[in-house]
Each structure stands twice: as structure tokens, then as C-alpha cells.
Design a protein around this motif. Structure first.
Motif, PDB file in Angstrom:
ATOM      1  N   ARG A  28       0.836  -1.201   0.000  1.00  7.22           N
ATOM      2  CA  ARG A  28       0.000   0.000   0.000  1.00  7.22           C
ATOM      3  C   ARG A  28       0.872   1.253   0.000  1.00  7.22           C
ATOM      4  NH1 ARG A  28       0.553  -1.862   5.024  1.00  7.22           N
ATOM      5  NH2 ARG A  28       0.871  -0.388   6.706  1.00  7.22           N
ATOM      6  N   PHE A  29       0.305   2.331  -0.526  1.00  9.19           N
ATOM      7  CA  PHE A  29       0.963   3.624  -0.478  1.00  9.19           C
ATOM      8  C   PHE A  29       0.681   4.232   0.895  1.00  9.19           C
ATOM      9  CE2 PHE A  29      -0.047   3.183  -5.060  1.00  9.19           C
ATOM     10  CZ  PHE A  29       1.232   3.292  -5.568  1.00  9.19           C
ATOM     11  N   GLU A  30       1.670   4.883   1.468  1.00 12.76           N
ATOM     12  CA  GLU A  30       1.501   5.570   2.745  1.00 12.76           C
ATOM     13  C   GLU A  30       1.839   7.040   2.566  1.00 12.76           C
ATOM     14  OE1 GLU A  30       0.307   4.621   5.595  1.00 12.76           O
ATOM     15  OE2 GLU A  30       0.049   2.511   5.090  1.00 12.76           O
ATOM     16  N   PRO A  31       1.155   7.966   3.174  1.00  8.86           N
ATOM     17  CA  PRO A  31       0.013   7.732   4.034  1.00  8.86           C
ATOM     18  C   PRO A  31      -1.264   7.355   3.284  1.00  8.86           C
ATOM     19  CG  PRO A  31       0.393  10.081   3.843  1.00  8.86           C
ATOM     20  CD  PRO A  31       1.497   9.383   3.091  1.00  8.86           C
ATOM     21  N   ASP A  32      -1.287   7.607   1.972  1.00  6.93           N
ATOM     22  CA  ASP A  32      -2.445   7.209   1.175  1.00  6.93           C
ATOM     23  C   ASP A  32      -2.063   7.227  -0.307  1.00  6.93           C
ATOM     24  OD1 ASP A  32      -2.725   9.946   0.178  1.00  6.93           O
ATOM     25  OD2 ASP A  32      -3.714  10.424   2.064  1.00  6.93           O
ATOM     26  N   ALA A  33      -2.996   6.810  -1.161  1.00  5.91           N
ATOM     27  CA  ALA A  33      -2.716   6.711  -2.602  1.00  5.91           C
ATOM     28  C   ALA A  33      -2.559   8.069  -3.273  1.00  5.91           C
ATOM     29  CB  ALA A  33      -3.829   5.926  -3.291  1.00  5.91           C
ATOM     30  N   ILE A  34      -2.971   9.133  -2.625  1.00  6.65           N
ATOM     31  CA  ILE A  34      -2.816  10.469  -3.193  1.00  6.65           C
ATOM     32  C   ILE A  34      -1.426  11.018  -2.902  1.00  6.65           C
ATOM     33  CG2 ILE A  34      -3.688  12.846  -3.194  1.00  6.65           C
ATOM     34  CD1 ILE A  34      -5.653  10.770  -4.339  1.00  6.65           C
ATOM     35  N   GLN A  35      -0.990  10.946  -1.656  1.00  9.86           N
ATOM     36  CA  GLN A  35       0.286  11.544  -1.265  1.00  9.86           C
ATOM     37  C   GLN A  35       1.488  10.672  -1.615  1.00  9.86           C
ATOM     38  OE1 GLN A  35       0.283  13.081   2.714  1.00  9.86           O
ATOM     39  NE2 GLN A  35      -1.837  13.744   2.531  1.00  9.86           N
ATOM     40  N   LYS A  36       1.382   9.361  -1.508  1.00  7.48           N
ATOM     41  CA  LYS A  36       2.446   8.422  -1.894  1.00  7.48           C
ATOM     42  C   LYS A  36       3.822   8.842  -1.379  1.00  7.48           C
ATOM     43  CE  LYS A  36       0.281   6.778  -6.142  1.00  7.48           C
ATOM     44  NZ  LYS A  36      -0.672   7.650  -6.764  1.00  7.48           N
ATOM     45  N   GLN A  37       3.968   8.935  -0.058  1.00  3.26           N
ATOM     46  CA  GLN A  37       5.257   9.323   0.510  1.00  3.26           C
ATOM     47  C   GLN A  37       6.190   8.130   0.677  1.00  3.26           C
ATOM     48  OE1 GLN A  37       4.433  11.577   4.035  1.00  3.26           O
ATOM     49  NE2 GLN A  37       3.627  13.293   2.874  1.00  3.26           N
ATOM     50  N   TYR A  38       5.639   6.926   0.815  1.00  4.16           N
ATOM     51  CA  TYR A  38       6.447   5.713   0.852  1.00  4.16           C
ATOM     52  C   TYR A  38       5.548   4.509   0.636  1.00  4.16           C
ATOM     53  CZ  TYR A  38       5.071   4.975   5.792  1.00  4.16           C
ATOM     54  OH  TYR A  38       4.372   4.766   6.954  1.00  4.16           O
ATOM     55  N   LEU A  39       6.170   3.342   0.476  1.00  6.50           N
ATOM     56  CA  LEU A  39       5.429   2.097   0.286  1.00  6.50           C
ATOM     57  C   LEU A  39       5.579   1.225   1.524  1.00  6.50           C
ATOM     58  CD1 LEU A  39       6.601   1.257  -3.324  1.00  6.50           C
ATOM     59  CD2 LEU A  39       4.261   1.796  -2.643  1.00  6.50           C
ATOM     60  N   ALA A  40       4.511   0.523   1.880  1.00  5.35           N
ATOM     61  CA  ALA A  40       4.541  -0.423   2.988  1.00  5.35           C
ATOM     62  C   ALA A  40       4.005  -1.752   2.478  1.00  5.35           C
ATOM     63  CB  ALA A  40       3.694   0.083   4.149  1.00  5.35           C
ATOM     64  N   ALA A  41       4.792  -2.801   2.652  1.00  2.00           N
ATOM     65  CA  ALA A  41       4.400  -4.141   2.204  1.00  2.00           C
ATOM     66  C   ALA A  41       4.278  -5.058   3.414  1.00  2.00           C
ATOM     67  CB  ALA A  41       5.435  -4.704   1.233  1.00  2.00           C
ATOM     68  N   ALA A  42       3.166  -5.780   3.483  1.00  2.00           N
ATOM     69  CA  ALA A  42       2.984  -6.796   4.523  1.00  2.00           C
ATOM     70  C   ALA A  42       3.605  -8.098   4.015  1.00  2.00           C
ATOM     71  CB  ALA A  42       1.505  -6.988   4.825  1.00  2.00           C
ATOM     72  N   ILE A  43       4.322  -8.783   4.905  1.00  2.00           N
ATOM     73  CA  ILE A  43       5.019 -10.013   4.555  1.00  2.00           C
ATOM     74  C   ILE A  43       4.353 -11.180   5.286  1.00  2.00           C
ATOM     75  CG2 ILE A  43       7.260 -11.187   4.546  1.00  2.00           C
ATOM     76  CD1 ILE A  43       7.242  -8.482   3.001  1.00  2.00           C
ATOM     77  N   ASP A  44       4.116 -12.265   4.583  1.00  2.00           N
ATOM     78  CA  ASP A  44       3.564 -13.468   5.194  1.00  2.00           C
ATOM     79  C   ASP A  44       4.635 -14.085   6.082  1.00  2.00           C
ATOM     80  OD1 ASP A  44       2.686 -16.051   5.846  1.00  2.00           O
ATOM     81  OD2 ASP A  44       1.703 -16.335   3.915  1.00  2.00           O
ATOM     82  N   SER A  45       4.413 -14.095   7.382  1.00  2.00           N
ATOM     83  CA  SER A  45       5.431 -14.570   8.323  1.00  2.00           C
ATOM     84  C   SER A  45       5.701 -16.067   8.195  1.00  2.00           C
ATOM     85  CB  SER A  45       5.024 -14.245   9.765  1.00  2.00           C
ATOM     86  OG  SER A  45       3.784 -14.841  10.076  1.00  2.00           O
ATOM     87  N   GLN A  46       4.821 -16.793   7.523  1.00  2.00           N
ATOM     88  CA  GLN A  46       5.044 -18.227   7.321  1.00  2.00           C
ATOM     89  C   GLN A  46       5.796 -18.520   6.025  1.00  2.00           C
ATOM     90  OE1 GLN A  46       4.408 -20.351   9.922  1.00  2.00           O
ATOM     91  NE2 GLN A  46       4.086 -18.327  10.802  1.00  2.00           N
ATOM     92  N   ARG A  47       5.973 -17.506   5.184  1.00  2.00           N
ATOM     93  CA  ARG A  47       6.707 -17.695   3.932  1.00  2.00           C
ATOM     94  C   ARG A  47       8.178 -17.331   4.034  1.00  2.00           C
ATOM     95  NH1 ARG A  47       2.839 -15.386  -0.860  1.00  2.00           N
ATOM     96  NH2 ARG A  47       1.242 -16.986  -0.735  1.00  2.00           N
ATOM     97  N   VAL A  48       8.570 -16.668   5.112  1.00  2.00           N
ATOM     98  CA  VAL A  48       9.985 -16.356   5.284  1.00  2.00           C
ATOM     99  C   VAL A  48      10.670 -17.561   5.904  1.00  2.00           C
ATOM    100  CG1 VAL A  48       9.634 -13.860   5.469  1.00  2.00           C
ATOM    101  CG2 VAL A  48       9.657 -15.245   7.529  1.00  2.00           C
ATOM    102  N   VAL A  49      11.973 -17.657   5.696  1.00  2.00           N
ATOM    103  CA  VAL A  49      12.752 -18.759   6.256  1.00  2.00           C
ATOM    104  C   VAL A  49      13.773 -18.165   7.217  1.00  2.00           C
ATOM    105  CG1 VAL A  49      14.356 -20.622   5.710  1.00  2.00           C
ATOM    106  CG2 VAL A  49      12.477 -20.109   4.146  1.00  2.00           C
TER     107      VAL A  49
END
Length: 146
Positions: A28-49
Motif C-alpha cells: 500500500r501507499f503511505e500515508p495514502d494513494a494520493i500523497q504516496k510518501q512511501y510504500l509499505a508491504a505486509a510479509i507473510d510470516s510463514q513464507r519467510v525462512v
């Protein structure tokens, strides 16, 4: 990070790079899709090793166009293991060169810093290179039980 301009078009491309990572569940764009100051990605904690606990780790990407060299931060944080790491291209640690890698584990009170040389040149390729390193080497090597 120093002043510079966020580039909405660049963030759209970087969002696509993050969405192609196997462990990423949403971006998602942070703080929102209009301002787009940075990107935040959620990671599946069961897919990491190795897999971690129930809370989702997060990967944040901050990118500023600051001629002659862009400044960026690619930061990963796992609340389950209290592991945090990131690649930074900024002026915070000039003694380490243009870019550095930093990490902090649950057993360390302060982050540790290492000089890093990134081979890619374009923002999407740099992000891809750091994500590859994160998921293939950093998380397994830095979070493995002693």
C-alpha cells in the motif's frame, strides 16, 4: 532523509516490484494513494525462512529523487523476532560509503552497520536486488537460532 521529491510514477513501479515478491501479501501507499510518501508491504510470516510468529513483518520503501544520487531506505521489521534490517543510501553514515546495510536483532541493544555495494543502478532493480538478498540470505542468516 534529506529533502527531495517523491515521485508517484516511480512508486507505482516500485509497488509492482514488491507485489512480485513471493512473501509479500499486500502493498500500500503511505500515508495514502494520493500523497504516496512511501510504500509499505505486509510479509507473510510463514513464507519467510525461518517462519516467524503470528504478526506480519513489514517492508517499507522510501525513495527520494535527490540529484545527483537518489536517497532511499528499504527497511524490514519483524515484530515476532524483533529483527530489523535495511539498506540505506543517504548521508547518515558517510564513513561507510554511498550505501550501507544495517541490522538489529533482539539480542542487540543498538544497530550494527556494514558497508554495502549494490550492483543494480535503476530503482526497480535496486529494490529487486535488496529483496532477493533479504529473503534468500539476510533473514535466514541473521535470524537463525544460535
Amino acid at each position: 532523509m534529506n529533502s527531495g521529491a517523491e515521485n508517484p510514477a516511480l512508486y507505482r513501479v516500485l509497488k509492482d516490484v514488491l507485489e512480485r515478491q513471493a512473501g509479500v501479501t499486500s502493498v500500500r501507499f503511505e500515508p495514502d494513494a494520493i500523497q504516496k510518501q512511501y510504500l509499505a508491504a505486509a510479509i507473510d510470516s510463514q513464507r519467510v525462512v525461518p517462519p516467524t510468529g503470528p504478526k506480519l513483518p513489514q517492508l517499507e520503501v522510501h525513495w527520494k529523487l535527490t540529484p545527483p544520487h537518489d536517497e532511499f531506505r528499504i527497511d524490514y521489521a519483524d515484530p515476532n523476532s524483533r529483527f530489523h534490517c535495511g539498506w540505506h543510501h543517504d548521508e547518515d553514515h558517510n564513513d561507510l560509503g554511498a550505501a550501507h546495510f544495517q541490522y538489529q536483532t533482539a539480542s542487540k541493544e543498538a544497530p550494527e552497520y556494514e558497508r554495502v555495494v549494490l550492483e543494480a543502478a535503476s530503482p526497480p532493480k535496486l529494490l529487486w536486488e535488496c529483496c532477493d538478498e533479504l529473503f534468500e540470505n539476510v533473514i535466514p542468516d541473521y535470524t537463525a537460532e544460535p
